[in-house]
Design a protein around this motif. Structure first.
Motif, mmCIF file in Angstrom:
data_model
loop_
_atom_site.group_PDB
_atom_site.id
_atom_site.type_symbol
_atom_site.label_atom_id
_atom_site.label_comp_id
_atom_site.label_asym_id
_atom_site.label_seq_id
_atom_site.Cartn_x
_atom_site.Cartn_y
_atom_site.Cartn_z
ATOM 1 N N GLN B 6 -26.475 11.997 -44.223
ATOM 2 C CA GLN B 6 -25.578 11.928 -45.379
ATOM 3 C C GLN B 6 -24.409 11.006 -45.100
ATOM 4 O OE1 GLN B 6 -25.635 16.728 -45.142
ATOM 5 N NE2 GLN B 6 -24.116 15.871 -46.505
ATOM 6 N N TRP B 7 -23.889 10.406 -46.179
ATOM 7 C CA TRP B 7 -22.651 9.650 -46.039
ATOM 8 C C TRP B 7 -21.898 9.633 -47.364
ATOM 9 C CZ3 TRP B 7 -27.542 7.504 -45.848
ATOM 10 C CH2 TRP B 7 -27.888 6.611 -46.864
ATOM 11 N N GLY B 8 -20.618 9.301 -47.271
ATOM 12 C CA GLY B 8 -19.779 9.228 -48.461
ATOM 13 C C GLY B 8 -18.321 9.489 -48.107
ATOM 14 N N ALA B 9 -17.459 9.350 -49.087
ATOM 15 C CA ALA B 9 -16.022 9.512 -48.885
ATOM 16 C C ALA B 9 -15.666 10.961 -48.604
ATOM 17 C CB ALA B 9 -15.263 9.023 -50.107
ATOM 18 N N GLY B 10 -14.776 11.160 -47.638
ATOM 19 C CA GLY B 10 -14.425 12.517 -47.244
ATOM 20 C C GLY B 10 -13.077 12.989 -47.751
ATOM 21 N N LEU B 11 -12.285 12.079 -48.335
ATOM 22 C CA LEU B 11 -10.964 12.454 -48.824
ATOM 23 C C LEU B 11 -10.773 11.884 -50.221
ATOM 24 C CD1 LEU B 11 -8.219 13.794 -48.310
ATOM 25 C CD2 LEU B 11 -7.457 11.627 -47.286
ATOM 26 N N LEU B 20 -21.629 11.069 -52.864
ATOM 27 C CA LEU B 20 -22.319 11.212 -51.583
ATOM 28 C C LEU B 20 -23.764 10.755 -51.729
ATOM 29 C CD1 LEU B 20 -21.150 14.810 -50.545
ATOM 30 C CD2 LEU B 20 -20.186 12.637 -49.772
ATOM 31 N N THR B 21 -24.313 10.261 -50.641
ATOM 32 C CA THR B 21 -25.717 9.853 -50.613
ATOM 33 C C THR B 21 -26.402 10.482 -49.412
ATOM 34 O OG1 THR B 21 -25.256 7.771 -51.726
ATOM 35 C CG2 THR B 21 -27.303 7.882 -50.487
ATOM 36 N N CYS B 22 -27.670 10.808 -49.579
ATOM 37 C CA CYS B 22 -28.470 11.400 -48.517
ATOM 38 C C CYS B 22 -29.740 10.567 -48.339
ATOM 39 C CB CYS B 22 -28.840 12.825 -48.887
ATOM 40 S SG CYS B 22 -29.783 13.727 -47.638
ATOM 41 N N GLY B 23 -29.963 10.103 -47.120
ATOM 42 C CA GLY B 23 -31.157 9.336 -46.819
ATOM 43 C C GLY B 23 -32.196 10.205 -46.123
ATOM 44 N N VAL B 24 -33.446 10.000 -46.487
ATOM 45 C CA VAL B 24 -34.559 10.765 -45.915
ATOM 46 C C VAL B 24 -35.333 9.857 -44.973
ATOM 47 C CG1 VAL B 24 -36.642 12.085 -46.428
ATOM 48 C CG2 VAL B 24 -34.694 12.156 -48.010
ATOM 49 N N ALA B 87 -8.967 20.742 -56.158
ATOM 50 C CA ALA B 87 -8.928 21.342 -54.821
ATOM 51 C C ALA B 87 -10.066 22.338 -54.617
ATOM 52 C CB ALA B 87 -7.584 22.015 -54.598
ATOM 53 N N THR B 88 -10.527 22.949 -55.687
ATOM 54 C CA THR B 88 -11.617 23.925 -55.563
ATOM 55 C C THR B 88 -12.947 23.279 -55.202
ATOM 56 O OG1 THR B 88 -12.071 23.831 -57.929
ATOM 57 C CG2 THR B 88 -10.544 25.536 -57.177
ATOM 58 N N ASP B 89 -13.030 21.955 -55.264
ATOM 59 C CA ASP B 89 -14.250 21.251 -54.847
ATOM 60 C C ASP B 89 -14.224 20.903 -53.361
ATOM 61 O OD1 ASP B 89 -13.992 19.699 -58.002
ATOM 62 O OD2 ASP B 89 -15.585 21.096 -57.429
ATOM 63 N N THR B 90 -13.144 21.231 -52.690
ATOM 64 C CA THR B 90 -13.069 21.022 -51.246
ATOM 65 C C THR B 90 -14.098 21.897 -50.540
ATOM 66 O OG1 THR B 90 -10.731 20.413 -51.272
ATOM 67 C CG2 THR B 90 -11.613 21.301 -49.201
ATOM 68 N N ALA B 91 -14.959 21.270 -49.753
ATOM 69 C CA ALA B 91 -16.064 22.014 -49.117
ATOM 70 C C ALA B 91 -16.806 21.087 -48.165
ATOM 71 C CB ALA B 91 -17.038 22.530 -50.174
ATOM 72 N N THR B 110 -12.562 16.725 -48.725
ATOM 73 C CA THR B 110 -11.274 17.353 -49.017
ATOM 74 C C THR B 110 -10.664 16.702 -50.251
ATOM 75 O OG1 THR B 110 -10.909 17.795 -46.667
ATOM 76 C CG2 THR B 110 -8.985 17.885 -48.112
ATOM 77 N N VAL B 111 -10.225 17.532 -51.173
ATOM 78 C CA VAL B 111 -9.536 17.037 -52.367
ATOM 79 C C VAL B 111 -8.074 17.437 -52.250
ATOM 80 C CG1 VAL B 111 -9.396 17.068 -54.880
ATOM 81 C CG2 VAL B 111 -11.623 17.285 -53.740
#
Lengths: 109, 113
Positions: B6-11, B20-24, B87-91, B110-111
């Motif tokens: 997986q990859w994508g922005a974390g903040l 986010l993107t997930c490669g198989v 903020a509730t989407d922080t996970a 993190t949001v």
């Protein structure tokens, strides 16, 4: 569907059995005749891993000390003899709406 | 053995779009549904939604209005977009295969303003 998991935590001596319960708010028996209940273990710092699928089938590579049982709304995961590598948080999940229980943290005494 | 990366922005800031993107890798992309799942202390593990190689999707009703899951079969990738984050989407966000027998490594999102 709500999945109520008990207990929240469990401290077990090595070699002793452990049992975790999961109760669903409605029957998980699908019209297909199958019951879609799954159990996962999340070891510290890791992603969850599948242990049991469709109530009682062990996933590939899962030791036979792990067993799942149940029907309708009540399901159980049992570890016949807990080992140190079994430490982590165990989650049940129903496979219709993919709702997880809140987890049971298992530690070694 | 199949692996998910997986990859994508974390903040993110509130109101921005989570992407986010997930490669198989090392396994078949077809024949499975591919899911996004998130985990927070407040809500525990929460299934977000899933997609198959044809683009058929199923979404968690609680997130559906903000959610898009897409697939790029030429790259064996699938992606998550969640708009108007708070903020509730922080996970920690995970991708997973089928009945969640294979998981990605997880990304902490993190949001915060």
């Amino acid at each position: 569907i709500a999945m109520t998991q008990t207990p929240l935590s469990l401290s077990v001596s090595p070699g002793q059995p452990a049992s975790i319960s999961c109760n669903s708010s409605q029957s998980l028996l699908h019209r297909s005749g199958k019951t879609y209940v799954y159990w996962y273990l999340q070891k510290p710092g890791q992603s969850p891993q599948l242990l049991i699928y469709e109530v009682s089938s062990r996933f590939s590579g899962v030791p036979d000390r792990f067993s799942g049982s149940g029907s309708g709304t009540d399901f159980t995961l049992k570890i016949s003899r807990v080992e140190a590598e079994d430490v982590g948080t165990y989650y049940c999940m129903e496979g219709i709406f993919r709702t997880f229980g809140r987890g049971t943290k298992v530690e070694i005494k | 053995q199949v692996q998910l990366q997986q990859w994508g922005a974390g903040l993110l800031k509130p109101s921005e779009t989570l992407s986010l993107t997930c490669g198989v890798y090392y396994g078949s992309f077809s024949g499975y549904y591919w899911s996004w799942i998130r985990q927070s202390p407040e809500k525990g593990l929460e299934w977000i939604g899933e997609i198959d190689q044809r683009g058929n999707t199923n979404y968690n009703p609680s997130l559906k209005s903000r959610l898009t899951i897409s697939v790029d079969t030429s790259k064996n990738q699938f992606s998550l977009k969640l708009t108007s984050v708070t903020a509730t989407d922080t996970a920690v966000y995970y991708c997973a295969r089928g009945v969640f027998d294979v998981w990605g490594q997880g990304i902490m999102v993190t949001v915060s303003s």
